[in-house]
Enzyme design. Structure first.
Site, mmCIF file in Angstrom:
data_model
loop_
_atom_site.group_PDB
_atom_site.id
_atom_site.type_symbol
_atom_site.label_atom_id
_atom_site.label_comp_id
_atom_site.label_asym_id
_atom_site.label_seq_id
_atom_site.Cartn_x
_atom_site.Cartn_y
_atom_site.Cartn_z
ATOM 1 C CG HIS A 1 47.861 37.005 47.318
ATOM 2 N ND1 HIS A 1 46.899 37.527 46.464
ATOM 3 C CD2 HIS A 1 47.435 37.241 48.640
ATOM 4 C CE1 HIS A 1 46.055 38.324 47.020
ATOM 5 N NE2 HIS A 1 46.446 37.832 48.318
ATOM 6 C CE1 TYR B 1 46.783 40.748 36.586
ATOM 7 C CE2 TYR B 1 47.025 38.914 38.007
ATOM 8 C CZ TYR B 1 47.462 40.263 37.756
ATOM 9 O OH TYR B 1 48.455 40.830 38.393
ATOM 10 N N PRO C 1 50.200 47.898 33.510
ATOM 11 C CG PRO C 1 48.357 49.018 34.135
ATOM 12 C CD PRO C 1 49.213 48.825 33.162
ATOM 13 C CE LYS D 1 56.580 40.703 36.737
ATOM 14 N NZ LYS D 1 56.798 40.071 38.006
ATOM 15 C CE1 TYR E 1 51.003 38.682 38.377
ATOM 16 C CE2 TYR E 1 51.649 37.693 40.447
ATOM 17 C CZ TYR E 1 50.791 38.524 39.701
ATOM 18 O OH TYR E 1 49.864 39.337 40.244
HETATM 19 C C1 PHB Z 1 46.658 46.557 42.159
HETATM 20 O O1 PHB Z 1 46.440 45.909 42.894
HETATM 21 O O2 PHB Z 1 46.378 47.777 41.896
HETATM 22 C C2 PHB Z 1 47.145 45.639 40.775
HETATM 23 C C3 PHB Z 1 47.342 44.278 40.959
HETATM 24 C C4 PHB Z 1 48.086 43.701 40.000
HETATM 25 C C5 PHB Z 1 48.499 44.174 38.842
HETATM 26 C C6 PHB Z 1 48.087 45.633 38.497
HETATM 27 C C7 PHB Z 1 47.463 46.500 39.365
HETATM 28 O O3 PHB Z 1 48.762 43.476 37.868
#
Ligand code: PHB
Ligand code: APR
Length: 390
Positions: free
Chosen positions: A72, A200, A292, A296, A384
């Protein structure tokens, strides 16, 4: 029984450490409380930084990740009903790979089995001793027998609820903690992702995240009250809530379907300092937890074990104690920066009712600033994609 390094815990930290020690020709044994299937049943985040991908390659475990992982180059931030892309690759020259942590664990386990390295799954009454002196050991029950594994060092890779950190005398350890007043409700479903990159979202109803595992499998989350139970959330309720937190045009395109996994996770920031106590070294969730947001957790764990493997290689193969002496300081310097980023991203994206309308306006102002400022986006992107391992 005797070995050079006794590793407690067969999560991603313990397994990756084992793979790196194998490469360095260092003898080690892993002791895990659960069965391998139980460990593989845990669903966790799925975004790997380049540093973690490189380490899995170094460990000889990157083949499936390269074949099946989804590179990505960016992700979207969504607020006020609109999406704004953060161009990770354009801003930093780096990208991330979306690949489930469960798959990382599966790959490491398969390789370990092929190499025939010793692992005790389903160990009971695991205890550690002597790490403040010169002859540490791990004791446990397995197959109806009591075992004592004498070693030079113990690696505490046994997660937040493990026995290693808990065995350190209270006066020798300092802990820092922040518990967030909400959880994440997550589902897995076999439907095509609503967007080809992650979204997000900060909505008035709370945070949402659209993630994925493949072109046909999604991992979606919504912020939920801490006292909610999974049984309170039918699939219909989840989809309705998720839809309401998406911009209208995405909501229209959203494909729904039955979930095959649903769980609620609390959010916590936690750090234990130092990460070394004599001949005991903590790594991964045993030493620190991040919320989450930003994914990280596994990346930090990978960084810890890379430093630890390198330090043990120096100790055994180059007869230098420098790496072990500096392990805690080096690891914590990276850990605290990732803690800051995860806390900041969490604070920016979630609904905190106790912060009132002022708190909401601060979030909005910061999100608008982010979307206007290349400098702010670069700072976000740099964190990130992951900070360099020292
Ligand atoms: C996930 O794919 O479970 C996932 C992806 C990004 C995040 C947290 C969880 O920031
Ligand atoms: N004895 C032996 N093993 C134990 C004990 C014990 N007393 N206590 C816990 N364990 C095992 C757990 O069963 C688990 O399999 O240690 C392992 C720790 O694994 P994780 O909790 O996954 O922690 P870690 O390997 O550091 O992973 C770090 O991966 O799992 C995610 O959220 C985590 O993203 C983070 C990253």
């Amino acid at each position: 029984m005797r070995t050079q390094v006794a590793i407690v815990g067969a999560g991603p930290s313990g397994l990756l450490l084992g793979a790196l020690l194998h490469k360095a020709g260092i003898d080690h044994v892993i002791i895990e409380r659960q069965s391998a299937d139980y460990v593989l049943g845990r669903v966790r985040a799925g975004v790997l930084e380049q540093v973690a991908v490189d380490l899995l390659d170094e460990a000889g475990c990157g083949a499936r990740l390269h074949a099946e992982g989804l590179p990505h180059d960016g992700f979207d931030l969504c607020f006020g009903g609109r999406r704004h892309r953060i161009d990770l690759h354009g801003l930093t020259g780096k990208r991330v790979v979306v690949y489930g942590q469960t798959e990382v664990t599966r790959d490491l386990m398969a390789q370990r089995e092929q190499l025939g390295r010793r692992t005790f799954y389903g160990a009971e009454e695991v205890a550690i001793e002597g790490f403040d002196g010169t002859s540490p050991a791990v004791t446990f029950r397995h197959g109806g027998q009591t075992h004592r594994l004498a070693c030079d060092f113990i690696a505490g890779c046994d997660g937040y609820h493990g026995v290693c950190r808990a065995s350190v005398p209270a006066g020798a350890i300092q802990t820092h903690e922040k518990v967030y007043p909400f959880g994440w409700l997550g589902i897995l479903a076999d439907v095509p992702p609503v967007h080809h990159e992650l979204i997000y979202g900060n909505s008035e109803l709370g945070f949402m995240l659209a993630s994925m595992r493949s072109a046909t499998r999604v991992r979606y989350y919504v912020q939920c009250p801490l006292d909610d139970r999974v049984e309170d959330w039918s699939d219909d309720r989840f989809w309705a809530e998720f839809k309401r937190r998406l911009p209208a045009e995405d909501a229209e395109r959203l494909v729904t379907g039955p979930s095959f996994e649903k769980s609620i996770a609390p959010l916590r920031s936690f750090v234990a300092e130092p990460m070394r106590f004599g001949r005991l070294f903590l790594a991964g969730d045993a030493a620190h937890i991040v919320p989450p947001t930003g994914a990280k957790g596994l990346n930090l764990a990978a960084g810890d074990v890379a430093l630890l493997a390198r330090a043990l290689d120096e100790h055994f193969n180059a007869k230098s104690g420098e790496g072990l002496a500096r392990y805690s300081e080096r690891a914590l310097s990276r850990v605290w920066k990732a803690e800051r980023f995860s806390w900041w991203f969490t604070s920016l994206m979630h609904d905190f009712p106790e912060n009132g309308s002022f708190g909401r306006r601060m979030q909005r102002a910061e999100l608008e600033y982010l979307c206007q400022s290349t400098a702010a986006q670069t700072a976000m992107a740099e964190n990130y994609v992951g900070l360099p391992l020292m």
